[in-house]
Design a protein around this motif. Structure first.
Motif, mmCIF file in Angstrom:
data_model
loop_
_atom_site.group_PDB
_atom_site.id
_atom_site.type_symbol
_atom_site.label_atom_id
_atom_site.label_comp_id
_atom_site.label_asym_id
_atom_site.label_seq_id
_atom_site.Cartn_x
_atom_site.Cartn_y
_atom_site.Cartn_z
ATOM 1 N N ALA A 1 0.842 -1.207 0.000
ATOM 2 C CA ALA A 1 0.000 0.000 0.000
ATOM 3 C C ALA A 1 0.875 1.255 0.000
ATOM 4 O O ALA A 1 0.617 2.208 -0.755
ATOM 5 C CB ALA A 1 -0.912 -0.007 1.221
ATOM 6 N N LEU A 2 1.916 1.236 0.811
ATOM 7 C CA LEU A 2 2.797 2.403 0.887
ATOM 8 C C LEU A 2 3.515 2.646 -0.442
ATOM 9 O O LEU A 2 3.681 3.788 -0.877
ATOM 10 C CB LEU A 2 3.816 2.198 2.028
ATOM 11 N N MET A 3 3.920 1.580 -1.112
ATOM 12 C CA MET A 3 4.659 1.749 -2.374
ATOM 13 C C MET A 3 3.797 2.372 -3.471
ATOM 14 O O MET A 3 4.312 3.079 -4.335
ATOM 15 C CB MET A 3 5.249 0.409 -2.854
ATOM 16 N N GLY A 4 2.487 2.113 -3.439
ATOM 17 C CA GLY A 4 1.594 2.787 -4.387
ATOM 18 C C GLY A 4 1.678 4.295 -4.219
ATOM 19 O O GLY A 4 1.776 5.060 -5.191
ATOM 20 N N LYS A 5 1.654 4.719 -2.953
ATOM 21 C CA LYS A 5 1.763 6.162 -2.647
ATOM 22 C C LYS A 5 3.117 6.711 -3.076
ATOM 23 O O LYS A 5 3.222 7.797 -3.660
ATOM 24 C CB LYS A 5 1.643 6.379 -1.122
ATOM 25 N N VAL A 6 4.174 5.940 -2.769
ATOM 26 C CA VAL A 6 5.540 6.400 -3.061
ATOM 27 C C VAL A 6 5.739 6.570 -4.573
ATOM 28 O O VAL A 6 6.305 7.574 -5.026
ATOM 29 C CB VAL A 6 6.575 5.406 -2.464
ATOM 30 N N ILE A 7 5.253 5.611 -5.336
ATOM 31 C CA ILE A 7 5.411 5.690 -6.802
ATOM 32 C C ILE A 7 4.658 6.911 -7.336
ATOM 33 O O ILE A 7 5.167 7.668 -8.164
ATOM 34 C CB ILE A 7 4.921 4.392 -7.476
ATOM 35 N N ARG A 8 3.457 7.089 -6.829
ATOM 36 C CA ARG A 8 2.638 8.233 -7.276
ATOM 37 C C ARG A 8 3.348 9.550 -6.954
ATOM 38 O O ARG A 8 3.426 10.447 -7.793
ATOM 39 C CB ARG A 8 1.271 8.127 -6.577
ATOM 40 N N GLU A 9 3.871 9.640 -5.735
ATOM 41 C CA GLU A 9 4.552 10.877 -5.337
ATOM 42 C C GLU A 9 5.830 11.107 -6.156
ATOM 43 O O GLU A 9 6.135 12.232 -6.564
ATOM 44 C CB GLU A 9 4.881 10.840 -3.843
ATOM 45 N N ALA A 10 6.562 9.999 -6.402
ATOM 46 C CA ALA A 10 7.797 10.122 -7.200
ATOM 47 C C ALA A 10 7.468 10.616 -8.609
ATOM 48 O O ALA A 10 8.202 11.430 -9.178
ATOM 49 C CB ALA A 10 8.518 8.780 -7.253
ATOM 50 N N ALA A 11 6.350 10.132 -9.158
ATOM 51 C CA ALA A 11 5.952 10.567 -10.501
ATOM 52 C C ALA A 11 5.582 12.051 -10.506
ATOM 53 O O ALA A 11 5.977 12.800 -11.414
ATOM 54 C CB ALA A 11 4.776 9.731 -10.991
ATOM 55 N N LEU A 12 4.840 12.474 -9.484
ATOM 56 C CA LEU A 12 4.435 13.882 -9.416
ATOM 57 C C LEU A 12 5.645 14.796 -9.256
ATOM 58 O O LEU A 12 5.761 15.822 -9.917
ATOM 59 C CB LEU A 12 3.468 14.094 -8.243
ATOM 60 N N ARG A 13 6.553 14.383 -8.359
ATOM 61 C CA ARG A 13 7.739 15.210 -8.119
ATOM 62 C C ARG A 13 8.644 15.318 -9.351
ATOM 63 O O ARG A 13 9.364 16.288 -9.515
ATOM 64 C CB ARG A 13 8.576 14.613 -6.990
ATOM 65 N N SER A 14 8.656 14.262 -10.175
ATOM 66 C CA SER A 14 9.567 14.285 -11.335
ATOM 67 C C SER A 14 8.786 14.436 -12.640
ATOM 68 O O SER A 14 9.236 13.991 -13.691
ATOM 69 C CB SER A 14 10.428 13.014 -11.363
ATOM 70 N N ARG A 15 7.626 15.083 -12.567
ATOM 71 C CA ARG A 15 6.795 15.208 -13.776
ATOM 72 C C ARG A 15 7.505 15.969 -14.894
ATOM 73 O O ARG A 15 7.275 15.708 -16.075
ATOM 74 C CB ARG A 15 5.452 15.868 -13.457
ATOM 75 N N ASP A 16 8.404 16.884 -14.529
ATOM 76 C CA ASP A 16 9.116 17.650 -15.557
ATOM 77 C C ASP A 16 10.079 16.788 -16.369
ATOM 78 O O ASP A 16 10.456 17.136 -17.483
ATOM 79 C CB ASP A 16 9.890 18.819 -14.919
ATOM 80 N N SER A 17 10.521 15.668 -15.779
ATOM 81 C CA SER A 17 11.416 14.770 -16.524
ATOM 82 C C SER A 17 10.671 13.496 -16.914
ATOM 83 O O SER A 17 11.262 12.420 -17.000
ATOM 84 C CB SER A 17 12.653 14.444 -15.687
ATOM 85 N N ASP A 18 9.365 13.611 -17.152
ATOM 86 C CA ASP A 18 8.522 12.484 -17.561
ATOM 87 C C ASP A 18 8.516 11.347 -16.536
ATOM 88 O O ASP A 18 8.470 10.166 -16.899
ATOM 89 C CB ASP A 18 8.952 11.956 -18.942
ATOM 90 N N GLY A 19 8.628 11.684 -15.271
ATOM 91 C CA GLY A 19 8.543 10.651 -14.223
ATOM 92 C C GLY A 19 9.794 9.820 -14.080
ATOM 93 O O GLY A 19 9.746 8.655 -13.686
ATOM 94 N N LEU A 20 10.929 10.448 -14.382
ATOM 95 C CA LEU A 20 12.201 9.720 -14.368
ATOM 96 C C LEU A 20 12.480 9.042 -13.018
ATOM 97 O O LEU A 20 13.079 7.961 -12.972
ATOM 98 C CB LEU A 20 13.350 10.684 -14.719
ATOM 99 N N ALA A 21 12.035 9.664 -11.922
ATOM 100 C CA ALA A 21 12.299 9.067 -10.602
ATOM 101 C C ALA A 21 11.718 7.655 -10.524
ATOM 102 O O ALA A 21 12.316 6.758 -9.923
ATOM 103 C CB ALA A 21 11.701 9.951 -9.500
ATOM 104 N N CYS A 22 10.567 7.438 -11.154
ATOM 105 C CA CYS A 22 9.932 6.106 -11.114
ATOM 106 C C CYS A 22 10.731 5.081 -11.917
ATOM 107 O O CYS A 22 10.660 3.879 -11.655
ATOM 108 C CB CYS A 22 8.510 6.165 -11.648
ATOM 109 N N ALA A 23 11.495 5.553 -12.904
ATOM 110 C CA ALA A 23 12.327 4.634 -13.690
ATOM 111 C C ALA A 23 13.517 4.145 -12.871
ATOM 112 O O ALA A 23 14.193 3.192 -13.253
ATOM 113 C CB ALA A 23 12.813 5.319 -14.960
ATOM 114 N N LYS A 24 13.758 4.817 -11.737
ATOM 115 C CA LYS A 24 14.885 4.420 -10.879
ATOM 116 C C LYS A 24 14.392 3.710 -9.619
ATOM 117 O O LYS A 24 15.121 3.624 -8.638
ATOM 118 C CB LYS A 24 15.706 5.669 -10.520
#
Lengths: 449, 89
Positions: free
Chosen positions: A160-183
């Motif tokens: 459950a927590l990882m769903g939130k974390v992925i979503r937040e990582a995507a929002l925070r790195s939206r300018d780089s097309d969600g690059l944080a989630c690729a890592k």
């Protein structure tokens, strides 16, 4: 004497079929840094990485020149950071890792990780909650979280927590097309000696250092299969085995040589077929070479099962220690054949999920619509972890919510990470399912003792 | 150490002469040569022995690269272990 055709075949594999060593990864324990105390921990981490990895890139380049074989990446994996976190600031450690990786010149550093397959400790949770910030504040740091295992079951609180974390990582790195989630990778049955990113970390059973090597070569396999078009699968399997043997022998040679020159112990060779977005370096094209019009249509799972098994059988005799993930990778954005198949709708998330039952990884580098809610992301993770748990294999989820984008649009990362067409997810809410929390018990066949 | 030199390109006079005189100047011993014309292309592999110093290997390779460029050929020099590893059980 060397055979003329053997020499030419090797050089053709390298120059035309994109055979390469995908990575030399230095596994490094950070446990010796603990004596520095929480306040000095980031500096101790920086110093240890710089000291132990100072020659890694130079030696990699020397081997590359001596053998004429490209070594695409030099990387570092470290002890899961949650294990050394007590009292320290996690993001400060991520930044220290990033600085050290840049100082020694490696491409990535993995191990901003937590192993929470049974329960989350305080440090684990602190680290997991810091992942979006850590990945956005650094460039080269990769993160992974193990949320399940065949022996422990699935930690649904962590899911459950990882769903939130992925979503937040995507929002925070939206300018780089969600690059944080690729890592960021969410695992079930994570392996401790994986040299591939983003999921590499240096397990606690691994000693102080280890040299792990990941080979590649989908282009070589695809080319070899062209020679046996129309022939039965027995012949196909034999051909893949032969090719995997050659590729792995080269990986073994490079691993031994790197270990000798760096005076660090040899760990494992990971005999994975890792694609790149370059033409002629695609796992999907191997499956298509077997007779499928497109990757993702009916028959794809069977083709992948054969490929994955034959790669292991061919490779295992070629190396003294095979480890890591060892099989075929199916990252959508990093494979030109997968990208094309996803674009035309032949390859769907459901088919990919089925494919992960028979290959070495999981749902990898998949873009989902930006409005996918966190419980759906968690439910995707839970499904994938269940496949890993029940089938006693590693599975992983690396999905990227495409913030502000929908099906038909694409995320572009560039380089080896490629580009990901946004794929549709099922409608309907899994909110109540994910909200339950707790643990899914380990399956009965985990009781082997 | 032993290395394999591969020379590929359009056939012309003096290819072997140029490569072998360079090797002579560098005190590199030729152990074996295999040469043929494949599909109109000059194709040669040489097994050579040179001193164990890494710097010597790098120097010879650099000179061979320069020669390749001037002759419009493709020349590679690689440690022979890679071929043994891949093609011998």
């Amino acid at each position: 004497m060397l055979n003329l055709s053997d020499v030419l075949q090797t050089n053709k594999m390298i120059s035309e079929q994109k055979l390469d060593i995908r990575t030399i990864t230095l596994g490094l324990s950070l446990l010796p840094c603990l004596s520095a105390g929480p306040a000095s921990l980031p500096q101790a981490v920086y110093d240890r990485i710089c000291k132990k990895a100072e020659n890694l890139v130079r030696v990699g380049e020397e081997i590359e020149a001596d053998y004429g074989i490209p070594i695409v990446n030099k990387r570092i994996s470290v002890t899961p950071v949650s294990l050394i976190l007590e009292g320290a600031d996690p993001v400060a450690i991520a930044k220290a890792m990033d600085r050290a990786a840049k100082a020694v010149g490696v491409n990535f550093i993995g191990g901003y990780s937590a192993l929470v397959h049974k329960r989350m400790g305080l440090c684990d949770e602190k680290l997991i909650r810091s992942i979006p910030e850590a990945l956005c504040e650094t460039e080269l740091v990769c993160s992974s979280v193990n949320v399940g295992s065949t022996r422990a079951g699935i930690n649904m609180d962590a899911v459950a927590l990882m769903g939130k974390v992925i979503r937040e990582a995507a929002l925070r790195s939206r300018d780089s097309d969600g690059l944080a989630c690729a890592k960021l990778v969410v695992f079930c049955n994570a392996v401790e000696d994986n040299p591939f990113m983003a999921g590499a970390f240096h397990g606690v059973g691994e000693g102080d250092e280890a040299i792990n090597v990941g080979v590649s070569g989908p282009g070589v396999v695809a080319q070899a299969l062209k020679a046996v078009r129309g022939q039965p699968f027995d012949v196909v399997a034999e051909e893949i085995k032969r090719t995997a043997f050659k590729i792995t022998r080269m990986g073994q040679l490079v691993a031994r040589e790197a270990s000798r020159r760096l005076d660090l112990p040899f760990g494992i060779v990971d005999l994975s077929l890792a694609p790149t977005p370059a033409m002629g370096d695609s796992v999907a094209h191997i499956l298509e070479e077997m007779g499928l019009e497109r990757c993702g249509i009916h028959g794809t799972t069977a083709a992948l099962a054969l490929l994955n098994d034959a790669v292991k059988k061919g490779g295992v005799m070629a190396s003294s220690h095979v480890g890591g993930l060892s099989g075929a990778f199916i990252p959508v954005s990093e494979d030109i054949g997968m990208i094309e198949a996803a674009r035309c709708g032949a390859l769907t998330l459901d088919k990919l999920e089925a494919m992960t039952c028979v290959c070495s990884v999981g749902l990898d580098m998949i873009a989902v619509p930006g409005d996918t809610d966190e419980s759906t992301l968690s439910a995707i993770i839970a499904d994938e972890a269940a496949i890993g748990m029940v089938n006693n294999k590693t599975t992983a989820v690396r999905v990227i919510p495409a913030v502000g984008k929908g099906v038909g649009e694409e995320l572009v990362f560039g380089g080896l990470l490629g580009q990901a067409p946004v794929m549709p997810v099922h409608k309907g809410s899994a909110k109540d399912f994910i909200a339950r929390g707790g643990r899914i018990p380990a399956p009965i066949h985990s009781l082997k003792n | 150490m032993k290395a394999v030199i591969t020379v590929l390109g359009k056939d012309r006079t003096g290819i072997i002469a140029h490569v072998s005189s360079l090797l002579y100047e560098e005190n590199v011993n030729i152990l074996d040569i295999s040469q043929t014309i494949m599909g109109g292309m000059f194709t040669m592999i040489m097994l050579v022995e040179l001193s164990d110093q890494g710097s010597h290997f790098a120097q010879v390779r650099e000179r061979l690269m320069a020669l390749a460029e001037s002759m419009h050929m493709e020349i590679r020099m690689q440690h022979s272990d890679i071929f043994d590893a891949m093609h011998r059980v």
